[in-house]
Design a protein around this motif. Structure first.
Motif, mmCIF file in Angstrom:
data_model
loop_
_atom_site.group_PDB
_atom_site.id
_atom_site.type_symbol
_atom_site.label_atom_id
_atom_site.label_comp_id
_atom_site.label_asym_id
_atom_site.label_seq_id
_atom_site.Cartn_x
_atom_site.Cartn_y
_atom_site.Cartn_z
ATOM 1 N N ASP A 1 78.118 52.028 55.498
ATOM 2 C CA ASP A 1 77.433 51.961 54.206
ATOM 3 C C ASP A 1 76.767 50.613 53.980
ATOM 4 O OD1 ASP A 1 78.165 54.508 53.681
ATOM 5 O OD2 ASP A 1 79.623 54.046 52.110
ATOM 6 N N SER A 2 77.415 49.531 54.421
ATOM 7 C CA SER A 2 76.824 48.210 54.218
ATOM 8 C C SER A 2 75.524 48.080 54.994
ATOM 9 C CB SER A 2 77.806 47.114 54.638
ATOM 10 O OG SER A 2 78.148 47.237 56.008
ATOM 11 N N LYS B 1 73.456 50.540 55.804
ATOM 12 C CA LYS B 1 72.454 51.349 55.104
ATOM 13 C C LYS B 1 71.944 50.617 53.863
ATOM 14 C CE LYS B 1 74.662 55.678 56.566
ATOM 15 N NZ LYS B 1 75.430 56.873 56.109
ATOM 16 N N ALA B 2 72.874 49.981 53.144
ATOM 17 C CA ALA B 2 72.482 49.258 51.934
ATOM 18 C C ALA B 2 71.571 48.080 52.261
ATOM 19 C CB ALA B 2 73.734 48.770 51.193
ATOM 20 N N ARG C 1 84.219 51.050 46.193
ATOM 21 C CA ARG C 1 83.676 52.174 46.956
ATOM 22 C C ARG C 1 84.276 53.516 46.552
ATOM 23 N NH1 ARG C 1 82.817 50.092 53.270
ATOM 24 N NH2 ARG C 1 80.704 49.298 52.898
ATOM 25 N N GLY D 1 77.149 56.229 40.826
ATOM 26 C CA GLY D 1 77.146 57.465 41.609
ATOM 27 C C GLY D 1 76.862 58.701 40.784
ATOM 28 N N THR E 1 71.213 56.917 45.122
ATOM 29 C CA THR E 1 72.105 56.496 46.200
ATOM 30 C C THR E 1 72.708 55.157 45.805
ATOM 31 O OG1 THR E 1 70.795 57.596 47.902
ATOM 32 C CG2 THR E 1 72.265 55.827 48.630
ATOM 33 N N LEU F 1 75.393 52.282 47.225
ATOM 34 C CA LEU F 1 76.176 51.829 48.377
ATOM 35 C C LEU F 1 76.640 50.400 48.161
ATOM 36 C CD1 LEU F 1 73.754 53.172 51.138
ATOM 37 C CD2 LEU F 1 75.906 54.224 50.421
ATOM 38 N N THR G 1 77.692 46.726 49.698
ATOM 39 C CA THR G 1 77.550 45.827 50.839
ATOM 40 C C THR G 1 78.079 44.453 50.423
ATOM 41 O OG1 THR G 1 76.015 44.949 52.494
ATOM 42 C CG2 THR G 1 75.169 45.207 50.264
ATOM 43 N N ASP H 1 83.133 47.382 57.700
ATOM 44 C CA ASP H 1 82.326 48.366 58.424
ATOM 45 C C ASP H 1 82.159 47.974 59.886
ATOM 46 O OD1 ASP H 1 82.071 49.790 56.107
ATOM 47 O OD2 ASP H 1 80.083 49.016 55.613
#
Length: 731
Positions: free
Chosen positions: A57-58, A60-61, A490, A499, A505, A507, A509, A517
């Motif tokens: 997730d980090s 992607k963020a 999270r 959320g 979205t 996320l 980070t 991660d």
């Protein structure tokens, strides 16, 4: 038989071609190295973008933020003013603000903020210009803050931040690498002078190793198009290239000199060296490359960069050893032993100590094997409690004023040094729904029992579709408290607030999230890396020696070497032994990427010795010697060169322990300890003991694998016995 001769003759044919066309081979090598340098200067090296290199997730963020069009942020700095004896901080804060405002390199200075306990004041500001080069411009700001501190000795006033941290790391690394470059080559040359006892023979491996590293670094500029380069890659390439390049040349030159002393003419000596040591170099280099390729399975930018760099440097070292080295030896002839050093030059290179130890091992192989395994198990035992961590600011010059200030700021203002960042992407984040979710988030943070720390900052990109919400985490970096706070975000807070936004979205980070991660990604990739490296190493040994037993024992012995290395790392860096001597502060864990990286490096490097020693043992077995005599001859004849090669590797690796980064200290100590154990306990005691106990079973190959090419290990029959002679320089 045809397959046997073809496989055996590849290295010899290459060497003979180089010897016959030595001018072309030498000039071609020089042209190759020069071309890589010239062309790489015309092709910019692609640097890794860490913002796009994360996992989970980090990752992607971070990618969302990178692509969201946020304005480039200048490097941020912080000044902490701390009241330690009741003195007033207001005047000092005003003086800091005034002093910084008069520095041309300083951007906007923010208003002071107070800590919840009322003991600390924080002033934040930016260094104007590009953030990447801010470390070069932060000096005047540091001087200004130091001036205010001098005027207020009753207060603690110190600066830390991105720019000052970059300056610290740059200055410390530059100093350490300068020291390393000044020491590594002279130390290596000194060891080779002792090993060979002749100046020319000692200079050859060093020169070729340096040229191999230079060529590989040049090739890395092209490879960076496919594997972007991280900063540490060139250091790792120097580390591996110098050690491996010297070892390969050492094996080759020593065998050629030994054959000349036995009476062989120059042509035959070169052929034998090519068919034996040359073949061992080829197999060893291929095994190292295979091991390094295992790092590609991590899909991590750092490991991919390391893998590419080490593969290139090992490949160039093998290329140089099999092509230009035979040409140089052919051109030099007996002059390879020119400029002998009195008292060091010896005709017989076999080590007396190792031969006496070998007599004991061969006389009592079972007891020797049990003692060796017990010793290695004891050394490896601390690894059972191994813990890992990400790299931290205090891993660089832990007693530096900048590091001390950064840690003090983290204590007083957690949200400023270890914040979590919630990245919210939606059609629009400038809506009442987002504001309502933000209010709910603030309320959840206040009711988190201190796990989430205010202030909460919000930054929105120009397009209005991405928001970054920063909140402090309790605890320090990756300790259980900060990880628990991040997991609360999270699993509960973010899903229940941001959320709930339709189509959004959200996320998490930040340093803590990225580290968690990263560790999870490493754990997922470990089985793939281990399976790939162990499996292909087994296949290479199986094909090389046509023996299932040799392949299995080779893999197991190398695993023992890696386990012992892990044990040493935990004992020193996790448990905190030798802190003063190595100048570090133990963090109760070792750097998270170190175990996997050391596994692939050590598994590859251990093959240097294993292939070289077992090849000499197989030579004797192919001539019909009983296994005990073949082991005695093979290890006895390689003891000197293995000792010299190990001393070179240990010395080069140990020098890396003098660099300021804890990770480079771990790398240097781990590799040096593993190579030392590998060349002593494993190769000089455990290997001969195990092979003696196994006897003829060493060469067992099932009928289903008899189709494998038959590789000859013994040199061709000698035309006629010649009296042993001492090499003399040719006029």
């Amino acid at each position: 038989m045809e397959n046997r001769e073809n496989v055996r003759g590849i290295a010899a044919r290459t060497a003979m071609w180089s010897a016959r066309h030595r001018v072309l081979a030498i000039l071609g090598w020089i042209a190759f190295v020069a071309a890589t340098v010239v062309l790489s200067s015309q092709v910019a090296t692609v640097e890794a973008n860490y913002a796009l290199a994360g996992h989970g997730d980090s990752g992607k963020a971070d990618k969302i933020v990178e692509e969201a069009g946020f304005p480039a942020q200048p490097a941020g700095e912080m000044v902490l003013i701390q009241n330690r004896d009741g003195s007033d901080r207001v005047t000092a804060a005003e003086e800091v603000t005034l002093a910084l405002s008069s520095v041309p390199e300083v951007g906007e200075v923010q208003k002071p903020i107070e800590s919840p306990d009322g003991r600390s004041t924080l002033i934040t500001f930016d260094i104007a210009g590009d953030a990447e080069s801010a470390g070069e411009r932060v000096g005047p700001a540091l001087d200004a803050v130091a001036g205010v501190q001098a005027a207020h000795p009753d207060l603690y006033i110190a600066e830390a931040g991105d720019a000052s941290g970059d300056k610290l790391i740059g200055d410390e690394l530059e100093s350490g690498l300068t020291r390393l470059s000044m020491l590594s080559i002279p130390v290596t040359l000194g060891i080779l002078l002792i090993a060979f006892g002749a100046v020319v023979a000692a200079l050859l491996p060093v020169a070729l190793a340096i040229m191999s590293v230079v060529a590989a670094i040049g090739l890395m500029a092209f490879a960076s198009r496919f594997a972007p380069v991280v900063d540490e890659t060139t250091h790792v390439m120097l580390l591996i290239g110098l050690a491996v390049g010297v070892d390969y040349c050492l094996f080759y030159i020593r065998r050629e000199r030994d054959e000349r002393r036995k009476g062989a003419d120059p042509h035959r000596a070169l052929v034998i060296a090519a068919q034996t040591s040359g073949r061992s170099i080829w197999v060893s280099g291929l095994t190292v490359i295979v091991a390094m390729a295992g790092m590609f399975f991590t899909q991590d930018v750092t490991f991919v960069s390391f893998a590419t760099g080490t593969i290139l440097v090992v490949a160039t070292a093998v290329l140089g050893s099999l092509t230009v080295l035979p040409a140089l030896l052919s051109a030099l002839g007996d002059r390879v032993d020119a400029i002998k050093i009195p008292g060091l030059y010896r005709r017989n290179s076999q080590g007396r100590f190792w031969n006496r130890l070998l007599d004991i091992v061969l006389a009592k192989p079972l007891i020797s094997a049990v003692v060796a395994v017990a010793a290695l198990a004891a050394i490896a035992s601390p690894a059972l409690d191994m813990k890992t961590k990400g790299q931290r600011i205090q891993d660089v010059a832990h007693d530096s004023p900048v590091v001390v200030a950064f840690l003090a700021i983290g204590e007083a203002f957690p949200s400023k040094t270890t914040p979590a960042r919630i990245v919210v992407a939606a059609d629009s984040v400038k809506t009442p729904e987002f504001e309502a979710a933000l209010d709910e988030f603030r309320s959840a943070a206040q009711n988190s029992g201190g796990k989430l720390v205010e202030p909460i900052d919000v930054d929105i990109n120009p397009a209005g579709d991405v928001a970054v919400v920063a909140v402090g985490l309790t605890g320090k970096e990756e300790d259980p408290a900060s990880i628990a706070a991040m997991q609360l975000l999270r699993t509960d807070v973010v899903p229940d607030t941001f959320g709930q936004l339709p189509g959004a979205t959200a996320l998490v980070t930040g340093n803590t999230a990225s580290s968690v991660d990263y560790n999870e990604r490493l754990e997922e990739s470990l089985p793939w890396v281990f399976t790939f490296v162990l499996g292909l190493a087994f296949i290479l040994l199986l094909v090389s020696f046509r023996s299932v037993v040799v392949a299995i024992t080779g893999v197991l012995l190398n695993l023992l070497s890696v386990a012992a290395c892990y044990g040493m790392l935990v004992f020193v860096f996790q448990d905190g032994h030798f802190e003063k001597q190595l100048d570090f502060v133990a963090a109760g864990a070792i750097t998270n990427w170190m175990p996997l990286f050391l596994f692939v490096i050590l598994f590859g490097l251990s093959m240097d010795y294993h292939v070289f020693v077992v090849s000499r043992i197989r030579e004797g077995a192919d001539r019909g010697l009983p296994i005990r005599e073949a082991v005695r001859e093979g290890i006895g004849q390689t003891a000197g060169v293995i000792t010299s090669a190990a001393v070179v590797m240990v010395a080069v690796f140990a020098l890396f322990a003098t660099l300021p980064l804890v990770a480079t200290k771990e790398l240097g100590v781990g590799l040096a300890a593993a190579v030392l154990l590998d060349a002593t306990i494993i190769r000089a005691v455990l290997l001969p003991a195990v092979m003696t106990l196994l006897g003829r079973a060493n060469w067992w190959l099932p009928r289903s694998l008899r189709w494998l090419p038959e590789v000859a290990h013994e040199p061709p029959a000698e035309p006629a016995p010649q009296p042993a002679r001492e090499l003399t320089p040719v006029a």
